[in-house]
Structure formats: C-alpha cells, structure tokens
Design a protein around this motif. Sequence first.
Motif, PDB file in Angstrom:
ATOM      1  N   PRO A 159      59.635  36.334  56.980  1.00 50.77           N
ATOM      2  CA  PRO A 159      59.173  37.616  56.869  1.00 50.77           C
ATOM      3  C   PRO A 159      59.280  38.182  55.333  1.00 50.77           C
ATOM      4  CG  PRO A 159      60.478  37.723  58.739  1.00 50.77           C
ATOM      5  CD  PRO A 159      60.931  36.664  58.121  1.00 50.77           C
ATOM      6  N   ASP A 160      59.892  37.668  54.670  1.00 49.20           N
ATOM      7  CA  ASP A 160      60.124  38.368  53.221  1.00 49.20           C
ATOM      8  C   ASP A 160      59.230  37.567  52.230  1.00 49.20           C
ATOM      9  OD1 ASP A 160      60.879  39.832  50.938  1.00 49.20           O
ATOM     10  OD2 ASP A 160      62.960  39.154  51.320  1.00 49.20           O
ATOM     11  N   GLY A 161      58.735  37.964  51.219  1.00 51.07           N
ATOM     12  CA  GLY A 161      57.853  37.484  50.440  1.00 51.07           C
ATOM     13  C   GLY A 161      57.337  38.067  49.296  1.00 51.07           C
ATOM     14  N   LYS A 162      56.923  37.602  48.101  1.00 46.14           N
ATOM     15  CA  LYS A 162      56.246  38.085  47.074  1.00 46.14           C
ATOM     16  C   LYS A 162      55.210  37.336  46.431  1.00 46.14           C
ATOM     17  CE  LYS A 162      60.155  40.918  45.104  1.00 46.14           C
ATOM     18  NZ  LYS A 162      60.963  41.066  43.730  1.00 46.14           N
ATOM     19  N   SER A 163      54.334  37.987  45.700  1.00 45.40           N
ATOM     20  CA  SER A 163      53.148  37.218  45.039  1.00 45.40           C
ATOM     21  C   SER A 163      53.063  38.049  43.639  1.00 45.40           C
ATOM     22  CB  SER A 163      51.943  37.420  45.827  1.00 45.40           C
ATOM     23  OG  SER A 163      51.366  38.577  45.899  1.00 45.40           O
ATOM     24  N   GLN A 164      52.614  37.334  42.794  1.00 48.18           N
ATOM     25  CA  GLN A 164      52.278  37.793  41.695  1.00 48.18           C
ATOM     26  C   GLN A 164      51.052  37.052  41.095  1.00 48.18           C
ATOM     27  OE1 GLN A 164      55.790  39.085  38.803  1.00 48.18           O
ATOM     28  NE2 GLN A 164      55.005  37.353  37.438  1.00 48.18           N
ATOM     29  N   VAL A 165      50.079  37.875  40.157  1.00 47.68           N
ATOM     30  CA  VAL A 165      49.108  37.187  39.730  1.00 47.68           C
ATOM     31  C   VAL A 165      48.862  37.572  38.243  1.00 47.68           C
ATOM     32  CG1 VAL A 165      46.600  36.935  39.808  1.00 47.68           C
ATOM     33  CG2 VAL A 165      48.098  36.896  41.938  1.00 47.68           C
ATOM     34  N   THR A 166      48.511  36.794  37.272  1.00 43.24           N
ATOM     35  CA  THR A 166      48.300  37.250  35.822  1.00 43.24           C
ATOM     36  C   THR A 166      46.852  36.992  35.684  1.00 43.24           C
ATOM     37  OG1 THR A 166      50.629  36.745  35.100  1.00 43.24           O
ATOM     38  CG2 THR A 166      48.906  36.847  33.547  1.00 43.24           C
ATOM     39  N   ILE A 167      45.925  37.933  35.144  1.00 44.71           N
ATOM     40  CA  ILE A 167      44.545  37.719  34.917  1.00 44.71           C
ATOM     41  C   ILE A 167      44.591  37.714  33.351  1.00 44.71           C
ATOM     42  CG2 ILE A 167      42.398  38.727  35.100  1.00 44.71           C
ATOM     43  CD1 ILE A 167      43.409  37.619  37.670  1.00 44.71           C
ATOM     44  N   ARG A 168      43.606  36.979  33.022  1.00 42.30           N
ATOM     45  CA  ARG A 168      43.289  36.858  31.668  1.00 42.30           C
ATOM     46  C   ARG A 168      41.912  37.867  31.219  1.00 42.30           C
ATOM     47  NH1 ARG A 168      44.451  34.587  27.075  1.00 42.30           N
ATOM     48  NH2 ARG A 168      46.050  33.309  28.286  1.00 42.30           N
ATOM     49  N   TYR A 169      41.990  38.657  30.395  1.00 37.69           N
ATOM     50  CA  TYR A 169      40.913  39.453  30.259  1.00 37.69           C
ATOM     51  C   TYR A 169      40.224  39.271  28.786  1.00 37.69           C
ATOM     52  CZ  TYR A 169      42.173  42.657  33.957  1.00 37.69           C
ATOM     53  OH  TYR A 169      42.299  43.231  35.225  1.00 37.69           O
ATOM     54  N   GLU A 170      38.972  39.202  28.702  1.00 38.67           N
ATOM     55  CA  GLU A 170      38.298  39.079  27.510  1.00 38.67           C
ATOM     56  C   GLU A 170      37.315  40.221  27.381  1.00 38.67           C
ATOM     57  OE1 GLU A 170      36.721  35.014  26.830  1.00 38.67           O
ATOM     58  OE2 GLU A 170      38.787  34.251  26.785  1.00 38.67           O
ATOM     59  N   ASP A 171      37.181  40.900  26.215  1.00 37.82           N
ATOM     60  CA  ASP A 171      36.202  42.032  26.060  1.00 37.82           C
ATOM     61  C   ASP A 171      36.321  43.045  27.269  1.00 37.82           C
ATOM     62  OD1 ASP A 171      34.351  43.454  24.695  1.00 37.82           O
ATOM     63  OD2 ASP A 171      32.594  42.431  25.898  1.00 37.82           O
ATOM     64  N   LYS A 172      37.550  43.075  27.435  1.00 37.53           N
ATOM     65  CA  LYS A 172      37.959  44.212  28.721  1.00 37.53           C
ATOM     66  C   LYS A 172      37.573  43.744  29.966  1.00 37.53           C
ATOM     67  CE  LYS A 172      38.055  48.068  25.157  1.00 37.53           C
ATOM     68  NZ  LYS A 172      37.256  49.308  24.697  1.00 37.53           N
ATOM     69  N   LYS A 173      37.148  42.505  30.093  1.00 34.13           N
ATOM     70  CA  LYS A 173      36.834  42.105  31.387  1.00 34.13           C
ATOM     71  C   LYS A 173      37.597  40.832  31.934  1.00 34.13           C
ATOM     72  CE  LYS A 173      32.951  44.774  31.300  1.00 34.13           C
ATOM     73  NZ  LYS A 173      32.775  45.982  32.130  1.00 34.13           N
ATOM     74  N   PRO A 174      37.959  41.078  33.280  1.00 38.03           N
ATOM     75  CA  PRO A 174      38.616  39.915  33.977  1.00 38.03           C
ATOM     76  C   PRO A 174      37.923  38.558  33.957  1.00 38.03           C
ATOM     77  CG  PRO A 174      37.838  41.512  35.588  1.00 38.03           C
ATOM     78  CD  PRO A 174      37.459  41.997  34.459  1.00 38.03           C
ATOM     79  N   ILE A 175      38.458  37.517  33.401  1.00 40.07           N
ATOM     80  CA  ILE A 175      37.488  36.329  33.478  1.00 40.07           C
ATOM     81  C   ILE A 175      38.328  35.253  34.076  1.00 40.07           C
ATOM     82  CG2 ILE A 175      36.406  36.860  31.275  1.00 40.07           C
ATOM     83  CD1 ILE A 175      38.294  34.728  29.995  1.00 40.07           C
ATOM     84  N   ALA A 176      39.664  35.124  34.204  1.00 41.30           N
ATOM     85  CA  ALA A 176      40.234  33.857  34.835  1.00 41.30           C
ATOM     86  C   ALA A 176      41.673  34.270  35.300  1.00 41.30           C
ATOM     87  CB  ALA A 176      40.481  32.884  33.772  1.00 41.30           C
ATOM     88  N   VAL A 177      42.128  33.459  36.083  1.00 41.20           N
ATOM     89  CA  VAL A 177      43.539  33.349  36.478  1.00 41.20           C
ATOM     90  C   VAL A 177      44.368  32.887  35.580  1.00 41.20           C
ATOM     91  CG1 VAL A 177      45.218  33.016  38.106  1.00 41.20           C
ATOM     92  CG2 VAL A 177      43.031  34.118  38.901  1.00 41.20           C
ATOM     93  N   ASP A 178      45.478  33.203  35.124  1.00 38.44           N
ATOM     94  CA  ASP A 178      46.292  32.586  34.044  1.00 38.44           C
ATOM     95  C   ASP A 178      47.521  32.295  34.707  1.00 38.44           C
ATOM     96  OD1 ASP A 178      46.428  32.398  31.143  1.00 38.44           O
ATOM     97  OD2 ASP A 178      48.297  32.980  31.536  1.00 38.44           O
ATOM     98  N   LYS A 179      48.094  32.671  35.733  1.00 36.88           N
ATOM     99  CA  LYS A 179      49.450  32.328  36.419  1.00 36.88           C
ATOM    100  C   LYS A 179      49.305  32.856  37.685  1.00 36.88           C
ATOM    101  CE  LYS A 179      51.626  30.443  32.627  1.00 36.88           C
ATOM    102  NZ  LYS A 179      50.317  30.546  31.510  1.00 36.88           N
ATOM    103  N   ILE A 180      50.037  32.080  38.537  1.00 36.98           N
ATOM    104  CA  ILE A 180      50.417  32.712  39.985  1.00 36.98           C
ATOM    105  C   ILE A 180      51.660  32.434  40.457  1.00 36.98           C
ATOM    106  CG2 ILE A 180      49.656  32.177  42.247  1.00 36.98           C
ATOM    107  CD1 ILE A 180      46.901  31.249  41.506  1.00 36.98           C
ATOM    108  N   VAL A 181      52.382  33.368  40.914  1.00 34.48           N
ATOM    109  CA  VAL A 181      53.784  33.124  41.570  1.00 34.48           C
ATOM    110  C   VAL A 181      53.842  33.551  43.062  1.00 34.48           C
ATOM    111  CG1 VAL A 181      56.283  33.878  41.483  1.00 34.48           C
ATOM    112  CG2 VAL A 181      54.499  33.787  39.151  1.00 34.48           C
ATOM    113  N   VAL A 182      54.058  32.569  43.908  1.00 37.44           N
ATOM    114  CA  VAL A 182      54.323  32.910  45.351  1.00 37.44           C
ATOM    115  C   VAL A 182      55.836  32.640  45.741  1.00 37.44           C
ATOM    116  CG1 VAL A 182      53.664  32.397  47.694  1.00 37.44           C
ATOM    117  CG2 VAL A 182      51.956  32.617  45.766  1.00 37.44           C
ATOM    118  N   SER A 183      56.582  33.461  46.171  1.00 44.10           N
ATOM    119  CA  SER A 183      57.880  33.323  46.691  1.00 44.10           C
ATOM    120  C   SER A 183      57.945  33.670  48.028  1.00 44.10           C
ATOM    121  CB  SER A 183      58.699  33.874  45.738  1.00 44.10           C
ATOM    122  OG  SER A 183      58.837  33.624  44.301  1.00 44.10           O
ATOM    123  N   SER A 184      58.446  32.757  48.810  1.00 45.42           N
ATOM    124  CA  SER A 184      58.420  33.157  50.379  1.00 45.42           C
ATOM    125  C   SER A 184      59.797  32.720  50.932  1.00 45.42           C
ATOM    126  CB  SER A 184      57.301  32.793  51.136  1.00 45.42           C
ATOM    127  OG  SER A 184      57.341  32.893  52.410  1.00 45.42           O
TER     128      SER A 184
END
Length: 401
Positions: free
Chosen positions: A170-195
């Motif tokens: 039941p226990d878990g976490k996620s984390q997402v890092t998004i890269r922004y260019e010109d103040k707009k989200p353009i790509a996923v930079d890093k993903i962390v999933v711990s379960s």
Amino acid sequence: MFKRDFVFTSESVTEGHPDKVCDQISDAVVDEIYRLDPPNKNNFHSRVACETFITVGLVIVGGEITTSAYVDLPQLVRGVIKDIGYTDVKYGFNYETCAVLNAIGKQSPDIAQGVGRKGKIIGAGDQGLMIGYACNETPELMPMPIMLAHSLSRRLAEVRKKKILSYLGPDGKSQVTIRYEDKKPIAVDKIVVSSQHTEEALDKKTDNMANWAKEEIIESIIKPIIPARLLKNFNWKKDCFINPTGRFLVGGPQSDTGMTGRKIIVDTYGGMAAHGGGAFSGKDATKVDRSATYMARYIAKNVVASGLAERCTVQLAYAIGVPEPVSVMVDTMGTSTIDESKIEKAVIKNFRLDPRGIIDSLELYKPIYRKTASYGHFGRSESEFTWERTDKAEAIRKDAK
C-alpha cells in the motif's frame, strides 16, 4: 514565476503512505458526523477538528469535536485502514489487530461563539490566509508536475488493487521533474517511483528489487501515464529511478509514523504556488483553512478559464469571528490581458466570500471529504469537487471588461 528556463519537481504519495492514512481517517470522521448529524441552512452546530497519529500497531485519534452524533471510532478507523489495503501482516500493519485510542474532546466555547450561534454561521473559524492557484498547463488548469505525480501514485494503487502487480504494497511515492522552456512545460526530465513490495519482487542474488520487477513497474505504471510526447529525449537508464535504495520491504506505519496535515504541498499545487499554511483534512467546512482555500482555487480556476490570464494566484485572509475577508488579492504574474484591479472587482462581485456563502456556493455541507484526502484536493473531475467548476468564467470575463 521564473524568468528563465528551468526544471521543476513535484511529488505525490499513495493512499497507503502513513501521513495519507491519517488524512483519510480524519476526513472519514468528518464525513461520518456529517452523515449522522447533517447540517442544513438552519442548523450547522456540528464542528470537527480531528487529528490522527499512526505508528507501529497503534492509531490515536484526537482533536475537538462538537456534535450530537455517536461515531463508533474504532470501527470507522479499522474500516478506512482495511479499504486502503493494510489487511495482512506482510505489510507490517493490520486493520484487525492494531490498537485504536480515542483522545477526542469538545471545541472551545470561546471559538464557538465567534463562529456561530444557534447553529448559524456568522464568522470565520480562525484567522489566517488562504491561497488558490490555477494555470493553463493542463486541461485541469493545474501545474503539470503535480498532475503527473498524482497520476503515477493513482496508478500504483490501481495495479496493486487489481493484482496486476501482486507484489506491491500500500505504501508508495512518485516524483516527476518537468523541464520548462519559455515558461511552458516541454518534457519530463526525471521520474522517481518508490513502492512498498513483498519478497516476491526480490532478486535472490542481490536481495534487492529485481530488474524484472522494475521493468514491470515501468511498463505497467509509468508508460501508461506519462505522455510519449514528453519522453522523446528521456533516458530510461539515467533518468528513471525505481526504488532507488534497492528495496522497500518495510513500509507504511511500520517504517514511519504518520500524522494528519503533513502533506500540504502534495494536497495542493506541488510547490508551484504559495501555501497559506493550514492543512485541510479533519476540518469541517466552517474552518476557513479548508473552505476558503477551496474557494480561492475556485476563483483562480475561473479567472484562468475566462481567458483573462494564463496563471492566477488568489489570496483570501480572515479574522476569527468576522464574516467577510479582511483582504482579497488577485495576482496573474504578468499574464493578464487587462488590469488586475478589474479582475479583483469582478471576483468580489461574483463570489460569496463569507463562510456561510462559501459553504452554500460549494455545497460543503455534504459528506464528501474522505475522497479529497488522497491524490490532491485540486485538479479533480469527480462531481464532489465543486470548486473545480468553471461556471463563473463567463461572468468574470464580462464584468472585468
């Protein structure tokens, strides 16, 4: 808002995270009291300020509650824990054998007289400031990092409950890092999933999570959630972290204590916006920490939906016992198409900002709160989340112009 290109990270946690277990228990108490002692236009005497603490084999529920209802607290607590999935000793916590301690008292009469008399709400339940935020990064008008993090955490729970990946706990976490260019989200930079997981997912040679299990998490959880267009330059070996410590056998309350109100950034905008400081779960609708924050989100979302701004932060502030807010602020961070003072005037005209008005406008007298206690209070499409409606957008646009 940043004036350069940047990366931004938000995290989410599953419903089995110890802090989220506590949030759900506290909100289940609010819901049960609202069911048994329902408020209406002439009677709003039930007041709830409920906190939960959980550790190895023990749940403590405390706080201040005033109601004519009787709540079978141990049964309620065990039911929530069972629904979450702590049903087997292999997860380190069991709903049937844990101890439940009731430490609930009555609300202070000094506070009560400022909030309402004879069941009628007349003033805010406390002083403080509340923040609402919206932006046009996603269809939900939420920041993209927190929305993707929530989606991963939801998916973790889904594949566990459907036994698609039977070794997940039941226990878990996620984390997402998004890269922004010109103040707009353009790509996923890093993903962390711990379960949390059982021994079934271990590599017998290394005694860590097996590579095949990590691949299954990528294929069953991450790839169905993260849009392919955001992963064009993503390096799965370098940029994706699955249980980076190696193993997560011991989880839930066995590994960490939990408390109500410790995941306020997860609950809101993932750190992209300011926070008033007050937690939400375990508080009835007379508490402006909760209800006015919902109203602030409602306002901000309608401002962005109106097309008058790309981003909007709304701050409301209250004095205890006083109905109307002591301040109303709208900040579009330089993205508005008209003067912000005109938007503020349109907001004041179209939204009821006293506690009674907020409760009536958003229908906060219903037992809807446990559902809010995991995967965020904002950016949701369920009918109970009335503050996510954009029914005021046209009126704001018309009056502001």
